[in-house]
Design a protein around this motif. Structure first.
Motif, PDB file in Angstrom:
ATOM      1  N   GLY A  56       0.797  -1.307  -0.213  1.00 12.47           N
ATOM      2  CA  GLY A  56      -0.097  -0.002   0.060  1.00 12.47           C
ATOM      3  C   GLY A  56       0.783   1.279  -0.085  1.00 12.47           C
ATOM      4  O   GLY A  56       0.692   2.123   0.840  1.00 12.47           O
ATOM      5  N   ASN A  57       1.668   1.463  -0.900  1.00 13.52           N
ATOM      6  CA  ASN A  57       2.634   2.640  -0.805  1.00 13.52           C
ATOM      7  C   ASN A  57       2.444   3.412  -2.371  1.00 13.52           C
ATOM      8  O   ASN A  57       3.266   4.295  -2.851  1.00 13.52           O
ATOM      9  CB  ASN A  57       4.147   2.024  -0.905  1.00 13.52           C
ATOM     10  CG  ASN A  57       4.579   1.297  -2.084  1.00 13.52           C
ATOM     11  OD1 ASN A  57       3.649   0.771  -2.725  1.00 13.52           O
ATOM     12  ND2 ASN A  57       5.764   1.120  -2.215  1.00 13.52           N
ATOM     13  N   PHE A  58       1.093   3.252  -2.950  1.00 10.26           N
ATOM     14  CA  PHE A  58       0.978   4.106  -4.351  1.00 10.26           C
ATOM     15  C   PHE A  58      -0.225   4.735  -4.140  1.00 10.26           C
ATOM     16  O   PHE A  58      -0.935   4.642  -3.253  1.00 10.26           O
ATOM     17  CB  PHE A  58       0.840   2.855  -5.332  1.00 10.26           C
ATOM     18  CG  PHE A  58      -0.255   1.819  -4.951  1.00 10.26           C
ATOM     19  CD1 PHE A  58      -1.378   2.329  -5.685  1.00 10.26           C
ATOM     20  CD2 PHE A  58      -0.309   0.874  -4.347  1.00 10.26           C
ATOM     21  CE1 PHE A  58      -2.785   1.493  -5.672  1.00 10.26           C
ATOM     22  CE2 PHE A  58      -1.179  -0.003  -4.425  1.00 10.26           C
ATOM     23  CZ  PHE A  58      -2.522   0.490  -4.642  1.00 10.26           C
ATOM     24  N   VAL A  59      -0.302   5.754  -5.286  1.00  8.68           N
ATOM     25  CA  VAL A  59      -1.542   6.332  -5.302  1.00  8.68           C
ATOM     26  C   VAL A  59      -2.345   5.904  -6.814  1.00  8.68           C
ATOM     27  O   VAL A  59      -1.612   5.214  -7.585  1.00  8.68           O
ATOM     28  CB  VAL A  59      -1.461   7.782  -5.642  1.00  8.68           C
ATOM     29  CG1 VAL A  59      -1.016   8.479  -4.328  1.00  8.68           C
ATOM     30  CG2 VAL A  59      -0.626   8.269  -6.683  1.00  8.68           C
ATOM     31  N   VAL A  60      -3.639   6.071  -6.696  1.00  8.82           N
ATOM     32  CA  VAL A  60      -4.270   5.634  -7.902  1.00  8.82           C
ATOM     33  C   VAL A  60      -4.973   6.792  -8.607  1.00  8.82           C
ATOM     34  O   VAL A  60      -5.694   7.516  -7.846  1.00  8.82           O
ATOM     35  CB  VAL A  60      -5.352   4.494  -7.526  1.00  8.82           C
ATOM     36  CG1 VAL A  60      -6.420   5.007  -6.575  1.00  8.82           C
ATOM     37  CG2 VAL A  60      -6.002   3.748  -8.798  1.00  8.82           C
ATOM     38  N   PHE A  61      -4.822   6.817  -9.747  1.00  8.14           N
ATOM     39  CA  PHE A  61      -5.829   7.685 -10.482  1.00  8.14           C
ATOM     40  C   PHE A  61      -6.753   6.967 -11.199  1.00  8.14           C
ATOM     41  O   PHE A  61      -6.438   5.856 -11.686  1.00  8.14           O
ATOM     42  CB  PHE A  61      -4.852   8.321 -11.749  1.00  8.14           C
ATOM     43  CG  PHE A  61      -4.003   9.464 -11.480  1.00  8.14           C
ATOM     44  CD1 PHE A  61      -4.484  10.981 -11.599  1.00  8.14           C
ATOM     45  CD2 PHE A  61      -2.706   9.454 -10.605  1.00  8.14           C
ATOM     46  CE1 PHE A  61      -3.566  11.825 -11.055  1.00  8.14           C
ATOM     47  CE2 PHE A  61      -1.926  10.250 -10.645  1.00  8.14           C
ATOM     48  CZ  PHE A  61      -2.307  11.493 -10.689  1.00  8.14           C
ATOM     49  N   GLU A  83       9.014  10.661  -8.677  1.00  3.58           N
ATOM     50  CA  GLU A  83       9.115   8.899  -8.444  1.00  3.58           C
ATOM     51  C   GLU A  83       8.341   8.372  -7.372  1.00  3.58           C
ATOM     52  O   GLU A  83       8.519   8.769  -6.133  1.00  3.58           O
ATOM     53  CB  GLU A  83      10.707   8.598  -8.422  1.00  3.58           C
ATOM     54  CG  GLU A  83      11.463   8.833  -9.496  1.00  3.58           C
ATOM     55  CD  GLU A  83      12.948   8.271  -9.119  1.00  3.58           C
ATOM     56  OE1 GLU A  83      13.133   7.383  -8.355  1.00  3.58           O
ATOM     57  OE2 GLU A  83      13.918   8.960  -9.758  1.00  3.58           O
ATOM     58  N   PHE A  84       7.097   7.953  -7.766  1.00  2.00           N
ATOM     59  CA  PHE A  84       6.022   7.735  -6.770  1.00  2.00           C
ATOM     60  C   PHE A  84       5.406   6.792  -7.258  1.00  2.00           C
ATOM     61  O   PHE A  84       4.791   6.718  -8.457  1.00  2.00           O
ATOM     62  CB  PHE A  84       5.233   8.871  -6.347  1.00  2.00           C
ATOM     63  CG  PHE A  84       4.453   8.691  -4.988  1.00  2.00           C
ATOM     64  CD1 PHE A  84       5.025   9.028  -3.986  1.00  2.00           C
ATOM     65  CD2 PHE A  84       3.184   7.938  -5.149  1.00  2.00           C
ATOM     66  CE1 PHE A  84       4.511   8.990  -2.678  1.00  2.00           C
ATOM     67  CE2 PHE A  84       2.695   7.775  -3.783  1.00  2.00           C
ATOM     68  CZ  PHE A  84       3.288   8.168  -2.608  1.00  2.00           C
ATOM     69  N   PRO A  85       5.148   5.488  -6.865  1.00  2.00           N
ATOM     70  CA  PRO A  85       4.295   4.322  -7.273  1.00  2.00           C
ATOM     71  C   PRO A  85       2.941   5.000  -7.585  1.00  2.00           C
ATOM     72  O   PRO A  85       2.142   5.322  -7.006  1.00  2.00           O
ATOM     73  CB  PRO A  85       4.285   3.382  -6.165  1.00  2.00           C
ATOM     74  CG  PRO A  85       5.476   3.652  -5.386  1.00  2.00           C
ATOM     75  CD  PRO A  85       5.551   5.190  -5.370  1.00  2.00           C
ATOM     76  N   THR A  86       2.406   4.549  -8.790  1.00  2.00           N
ATOM     77  CA  THR A  86       1.144   4.937  -9.387  1.00  2.00           C
ATOM     78  C   THR A  86       0.525   3.933 -10.069  1.00  2.00           C
ATOM     79  O   THR A  86       1.066   3.392 -10.888  1.00  2.00           O
ATOM     80  CB  THR A  86       1.328   6.163 -10.135  1.00  2.00           C
ATOM     81  OG1 THR A  86       2.428   7.115  -9.525  1.00  2.00           O
ATOM     82  CG2 THR A  86       0.056   6.832 -10.693  1.00  2.00           C
ATOM     83  N   VAL A  87      -0.758   3.827 -10.030  1.00  2.00           N
ATOM     84  CA  VAL A  87      -1.481   2.865 -10.613  1.00  2.00           C
ATOM     85  C   VAL A  87      -2.798   3.725 -11.303  1.00  2.00           C
ATOM     86  O   VAL A  87      -3.229   4.629 -10.671  1.00  2.00           O
ATOM     87  CB  VAL A  87      -2.483   1.881  -9.853  1.00  2.00           C
ATOM     88  CG1 VAL A  87      -3.276   0.863 -10.518  1.00  2.00           C
ATOM     89  CG2 VAL A  87      -1.174   0.909  -9.272  1.00  2.00           C
ATOM     90  N   GLY A  88      -3.076   3.539 -12.531  1.00  2.00           N
ATOM     91  CA  GLY A  88      -4.085   3.933 -13.426  1.00  2.00           C
ATOM     92  C   GLY A  88      -5.333   3.084 -13.547  1.00  2.00           C
ATOM     93  O   GLY A  88      -4.949   2.002 -14.019  1.00  2.00           O
ATOM     94  N   VAL A  89      -6.492   3.418 -13.116  1.00  2.00           N
ATOM     95  CA  VAL A  89      -7.591   2.346 -13.187  1.00  2.00           C
ATOM     96  C   VAL A  89      -8.685   2.913 -14.232  1.00  2.00           C
ATOM     97  O   VAL A  89      -9.196   4.148 -13.691  1.00  2.00           O
ATOM     98  CB  VAL A  89      -8.314   1.933 -12.175  1.00  2.00           C
ATOM     99  CG1 VAL A  89      -9.316   1.007 -12.218  1.00  2.00           C
ATOM    100  CG2 VAL A  89      -7.065   1.230 -11.272  1.00  2.00           C
ATOM    101  N   ALA A  90      -9.278   2.656 -15.146  1.00  2.00           N
ATOM    102  CA  ALA A  90     -10.319   3.033 -16.003  1.00  2.00           C
ATOM    103  C   ALA A  90     -11.369   1.960 -15.889  1.00  2.00           C
ATOM    104  O   ALA A  90     -11.161   0.842 -16.450  1.00  2.00           O
ATOM    105  CB  ALA A  90      -9.913   3.214 -17.294  1.00  2.00           C
TER     106      ALA A  90
END
Length: 162
Positions: A56-61, A83-90
């Motif tokens: 749980g160290n990321f942000v999600v768009f 540099e930051f862990p990132t996830v994109g979800v559509a």
């Protein structure tokens, strides 16, 4: 609170549409301060977890499927800024599209949510133990700095969104 959506964002989206406001992108930022760096610290709704990180160290768009291209461009730009862990979800899932960005989507505006996944990570979410001491200020500062840089680039280059 009405139907899973904050009244303020619904009213704002309604008024914006009624006035004919040109909104090129709405980004709703919510719950962005809780980060854990241990494996297994991230939870998900049923049937989703196998697709995403367990730490749980990321942000999600997140946004709906019709705005996936915009989402991908924004995530790529964010990753260029920090540099930051990132996830994109559509997705068209009501679980993701229930945040403050949703009323803007429903009224035809491009909109994204930015979150640390709130209750799927933070055991203190919306409880009396949800206090300042539970937040990771170093991670939140890095993420916020990258987000501010991203918004500046988007504002300076409006064509990125079109």
């Amino acid at each position: 609170f009405s139907g899973g959506v904050q009244m303020g964002s619904r009213v704002h989206a309604d008024r914006s549409r009624a006035r004919g406001d040109e909104i090129v992108l709405m980004i709703g930022v919510d719950s962005v301060g809780y980060y854990k760096h241990e494996k297994g610290s991230q939870n998900y709704p049923p049937l989703v977890g196998a697709l995403f990180p367990s730490t749980g160290n990321f942000v999600v768009f997140a946004t709906d499927k019709p705005h996936k291209q915009l989402l991908d461009r924004t995530v790529a730009l964010f990753q260029q800024q920090c540099e930051f862990p990132t996830v994109g979800v559509a997705t068209n899932s009501k679980q993701i599209n229930r945040a403050d960005h949703a009323p803007f989507l429903w009224r035809g505006y491009p909109a994204l949510a930015l979150s640390d996944t709130s209750e799927f990570r933070n055991p203190h979410y919306h409880s009396s133990s949800d206090t300042a001491e539970t937040l990771d200020y170093d991670s939140m500062t890095r993420m916020a700095d990258g987000f501010i840089r991203t918004v500046r680039v988007l504002a300076d280059a409006g064509t990125v969104l079109r």
